[in-house]
Design a protein around this motif. Structure first.
Motif, mmCIF file in Angstrom:
data_model
loop_
_atom_site.group_PDB
_atom_site.id
_atom_site.type_symbol
_atom_site.label_atom_id
_atom_site.label_comp_id
_atom_site.label_asym_id
_atom_site.label_seq_id
_atom_site.Cartn_x
_atom_site.Cartn_y
_atom_site.Cartn_z
ATOM 1 N N THR A 107 0.844 -1.194 0.000
ATOM 2 C CA THR A 107 0.000 0.000 0.000
ATOM 3 C C THR A 107 0.881 1.246 0.000
ATOM 4 N N GLU A 108 0.493 2.235 -0.764
ATOM 5 C CA GLU A 108 1.270 3.466 -0.866
ATOM 6 C C GLU A 108 1.269 4.238 0.459
ATOM 7 N N ALA A 109 2.351 4.983 0.675
ATOM 8 C CA ALA A 109 2.479 5.761 1.908
ATOM 9 C C ALA A 109 1.415 6.841 2.018
ATOM 10 N N SER A 110 0.876 7.266 0.871
ATOM 11 C CA SER A 110 -0.148 8.314 0.891
ATOM 12 C C SER A 110 -1.491 7.807 1.402
ATOM 13 N N THR A 111 -1.668 6.494 1.467
ATOM 14 C CA THR A 111 -2.920 5.917 1.937
ATOM 15 C C THR A 111 -2.998 6.000 3.457
ATOM 16 N N VAL A 112 -4.070 6.559 3.955
ATOM 17 C CA VAL A 112 -4.269 6.670 5.400
ATOM 18 C C VAL A 112 -4.708 5.312 5.949
ATOM 19 N N VAL A 113 -4.012 4.826 6.950
ATOM 20 C CA VAL A 113 -4.342 3.552 7.575
ATOM 21 C C VAL A 113 -5.309 3.787 8.731
ATOM 22 N N ASP A 114 -6.378 3.016 8.752
ATOM 23 C CA ASP A 114 -7.376 3.128 9.815
ATOM 24 C C ASP A 114 -6.857 2.414 11.060
ATOM 25 N N THR A 115 -6.610 3.169 12.126
ATOM 26 C CA THR A 115 -6.088 2.602 13.372
ATOM 27 C C THR A 115 -7.105 2.661 14.503
ATOM 28 N N LYS A 116 -8.315 3.054 14.227
ATOM 29 C CA LYS A 116 -9.324 3.208 15.283
ATOM 30 C C LYS A 116 -9.755 1.852 15.824
ATOM 31 N N VAL A 117 -10.147 1.842 17.074
ATOM 32 C CA VAL A 117 -10.662 0.636 17.716
ATOM 33 C C VAL A 117 -11.863 1.021 18.562
ATOM 34 N N THR A 118 -12.823 0.116 18.628
ATOM 35 C CA THR A 118 -14.037 0.358 19.396
ATOM 36 C C THR A 118 -14.051 -0.519 20.629
ATOM 37 N N LEU A 119 -14.173 0.097 21.773
ATOM 38 C CA LEU A 119 -14.270 -0.630 23.036
ATOM 39 C C LEU A 119 -15.750 -0.819 23.366
ATOM 40 N N GLY A 120 -16.186 -2.083 23.364
ATOM 41 C CA GLY A 120 -17.588 -2.373 23.613
ATOM 42 C C GLY A 120 -18.463 -2.072 22.417
ATOM 43 N N PRO A 121 -18.313 -2.806 21.296
ATOM 44 C CA PRO A 121 -19.059 -2.481 20.073
ATOM 45 C C PRO A 121 -20.575 -2.569 20.233
ATOM 46 N N LEU A 122 -21.062 -3.387 21.168
ATOM 47 C CA LEU A 122 -22.502 -3.523 21.355
ATOM 48 C C LEU A 122 -23.020 -2.742 22.562
ATOM 49 N N ALA A 123 -22.149 -1.995 23.214
ATOM 50 C CA ALA A 123 -22.576 -1.199 24.360
ATOM 51 C C ALA A 123 -23.457 -0.039 23.904
ATOM 52 N N LYS A 124 -24.252 0.481 24.803
ATOM 53 C CA LYS A 124 -25.090 1.635 24.494
ATOM 54 C C LYS A 124 -24.238 2.843 24.148
ATOM 55 N N LYS A 125 -23.097 2.982 24.833
ATOM 56 C CA LYS A 125 -22.164 4.085 24.575
ATOM 57 C C LYS A 125 -20.775 3.517 24.275
ATOM 58 N N PRO A 126 -20.575 2.940 23.109
ATOM 59 C CA PRO A 126 -19.249 2.386 22.794
ATOM 60 C C PRO A 126 -18.180 3.466 22.821
ATOM 61 N N LEU A 127 -16.983 3.072 23.187
ATOM 62 C CA LEU A 127 -15.871 4.000 23.293
ATOM 63 C C LEU A 127 -14.958 3.809 22.081
ATOM 64 N N ILE A 128 -14.818 4.839 21.242
ATOM 65 C CA ILE A 128 -14.025 4.767 20.025
ATOM 66 C C ILE A 128 -12.716 5.520 20.242
ATOM 67 N N LEU A 129 -11.599 4.816 20.055
ATOM 68 C CA LEU A 129 -10.271 5.371 20.290
ATOM 69 C C LEU A 129 -9.523 5.499 18.972
ATOM 70 N N ASP A 130 -8.568 6.426 18.924
ATOM 71 C CA ASP A 130 -7.789 6.665 17.701
ATOM 72 C C ASP A 130 -6.690 5.640 17.494
ATOM 73 N N THR A 131 -6.353 4.894 18.516
ATOM 74 C CA THR A 131 -5.267 3.924 18.451
ATOM 75 C C THR A 131 -5.628 2.738 19.324
#
Length: 561
Positions: A107-131
């Motif tokens: 993959t080219e260096a210009s492509t942005v890599v998705d590094t986000k992660v979701t803590l508790g994907p089925l929770a009412k208030k899931p926590l989404i982090l950048d790393t």
């Protein structure tokens, strides 16, 4: 008399000048004489009187074991070692990543890599982090100073990730400096009030930790000063005791009620558990699943802590590699892997290891000791060489008041960002665009033991190449395809060749390679007749190495919704 003093001053001056001019030679001569004297004694004294006896004993027993032996002899009680075990456990070093070249393009260096992660994907208030890197729980008061906790919270916020409070008393300054704050619901009596629970972006029920499992421990009354008494709160003369288990859990099934209680108070933030990894890990995971947790944090034996008996860290629990592989397998069998977040912890300090853990099925990584080193960075020089580097961050330590929390926060943010960027480069080298796309199929093993533990092929055994939908191999378009039989592995039917096609040799049956790969490919494949291509030793081929057909496999999907 006056002339005598003149001569003394003159001679002294001459001597000083001589020393200034020849000081290097004089020092070298003195060192040489000392060295010769020392080595002469070492090489001539009988063994029973020889200092070399120490070298022999240290090699046999180990310097660390000798040190701990002497501490036990001195104190006559349980000694407490900080920062975990130094023992070498099976780890991720036996694994290597694949690389994309022609079959799959990087993959080219210009492509942005998705590094986000979701803590508790089925929770009412899931926590989404950048790393996927999260600062693990380190307790205020029981371990760290307020300044160190502020640095950890501020650094995590700058990096767009969360910090766990640890099992110490609630520190308002930590909450104020955090972007995402995880409350660790400890086995002590403190920091469980509803008003504190409602401040959390996630709640982690601490059942145990990798470095000391579920050991009950306490902070002595003499070590609890007035500010810490108010933070707990605790009356003077009383110890702060962390019990072996939560008093709310009289039986394993009570975990479900505790999870629901916290979930209702917090209005649906992710609620999970942190556990030390046991031989019966699957039984513990089953209870956690039945309780409906949103995330599970696994504490491998390589994890660190403020202070724990060395025998626990060296001899109890599972290495995180074993635990992670077993936990992922169990969750996949229960079809629960995508319903919760799996966090791995235990000795992670290098982005390559972190990415391997993510490839094996972890969704996020706890970093504790590494984060502590990061916030300390060059500030440890204030304590060294006469005190250990942790004296800059421990609560009420000799140098804790000299600590600069703003500098520490920047260093931690730099560390987390650097690790995330390096993992992103690893994703690009694999020809992918998101951390969630990296899987076990991107790994191979350097040794048979690691291959057996993880379930990946050995690097020195050839494996069938695969054609993925996101990158087409460079097959010459003017060479017609030969006929081939569809196999149990899901091979696509290859169009029949025309009369003008490349001459085809008689079909041959597939043979498995030494690793046993390809044994399920029943049927035959057609290969071009090499004799028709005098300028090439191989000729154009539509099969992979060792005669294996090219298999089409769909691109890996991210695990995070």
């Amino acid at each position: 008399m006056q002339s005598v003093w003149i001569w003394l001053v003159a001679l002294t001056g001459i001597g000083l000048v001589f020393l200034l001019v020849n000081w290097q030679s004089i020092i070298k001569l003195a060192v040489k004489k000392l060295f010769q004297s020392f080595m002469t004694v070492l090489m001539t004294d009988p063994y029973k009187e020889n200092l070399a006896e120490l070298f022999s004993a240290a090699k046999r027993t180990g310097l660390l074991d000798i040190l701990q032996l002497n501490l036990r002899a001195q104190e006559g009680k349980v000694i407490e070692r900080p920062l975990g075990s130094s023992r070498k456990f099976p780890d991720f070093s036996g694994l290597m990543f694949d690389v994309a070249q022609l079959h799959i393009f990087p993959t080219e260096a210009s492509t942005v890599v998705d590094t986000k992660v979701t803590l508790g994907p089925l929770a009412k208030k899931p926590l989404i982090l950048d790393t996927p890197l999260i600062v693990s729980g380190m307790a205020f008061g029981l371990a760290l100073s307020a300044k160190a906790k502020i640095a950890l919270a501020r650094g995590a916020a700058m990096a767009g990730t969360a910090i766990s409070s640890g099992q110490g008393p609630f520190l308002q300054a930590e909450r104020d400096n955090s972007k995402y704050w995880m409350l660790q619901y400890s086995r002590g009596f403190w920091s469980k009030e509803p008003e504190i629970l409602r401040l959390a972006d996630a709640v982690e029920i601490q059942l145990g930790q990798g470095a000391m499992a579920g050991l009950s421990h306490s902070m002595k009354a003499k070590d609890i000063d007035q500010p810490l008494q108010q933070a707990f709160p605790i009356s003077p003369g009383r110890e702060a005791v962390v019990k072996a288990r939560h008093q709310e859990l009289q039986k394993p099934e009570d975990l479900s009620a505790l999870v629901e209680y916290i979930r209702n108070i917090t209005d649906g933030v992710p609620v999970g558990v942190k556990m030390a990894c046991s031989k019966d890990l699957e039984l513990d995971l089953e209870i956690a699943l039945q309780a409906g947790v949103d995330f599970i944090a696994l504490g491998g034996v390589q994890a660190g802590t403020h202070a724990a008996p060395p025998s626990l860290g060296d001899n109890f629990g599972l290495p995180i590699l074993y635990a992670l592989v077993r936990a992922v397998r169990f969750l996949e069998e229960r079809q629960a892997k995508d319903r919760l977040t799996l966090i791995a912890s235990g000795g992670f300090s290098e982005p390559g290891e972190m990415l391997k853990a993510l490839a094996l099925g972890a969704d996020a990584i706890y970093t504790g000791t590494a984060a502590l080193f990061a916030i300390s960075h060059t500030q440890v020089l204030q304590a060294l060489p006469w005190e250990p580097p942790t004296q800059i961050v421990w609560y009420n330590s000799k140098y804790s008041q000299r600590y600069d929390e703003n500098l520490g926060a920047r260093n931690l943010a730099n560390f987390i960002n650097s690790c995330t960027l390096e993992m992103s480069d690893g994703v690009r080298v694999l020809g992918k665009t998101a951390l969630g796309q990296v899987t076990r199929q991107d790994l191979y093993a350097l040794d048979p033991l690691t291959a057996d533990i993880v379930g990946v092929p050995l690097g020195y055994h050839p494996s069938p190449p695969v054609r993925r939908s996101n990158n087409k191999p460079n097959v010459p378009s003017k060479i017609p395809l030969g006929t081939g039989a569809q196999t149990q592995a899901g091979l696509k039917q290859v169009p029949a060749a025309s009369e003008s096609a490349v001459p085809v040799a008689p079909a041959r049956r597939l043979r498995p390679n030494r690793a046993g790969l390809g044994t399920n490919l029943q049927g035959v494949i057609q290969q071009p007749d090499k004799s028709k291509f005098p300028l090439s030793s191989t000729g154009p081929s539509l099969s992979g190495r060792n005669g294996y057909p090219i298999v089409k496999r769909e691109r890996n999907r991210p695990r995070v919704p």
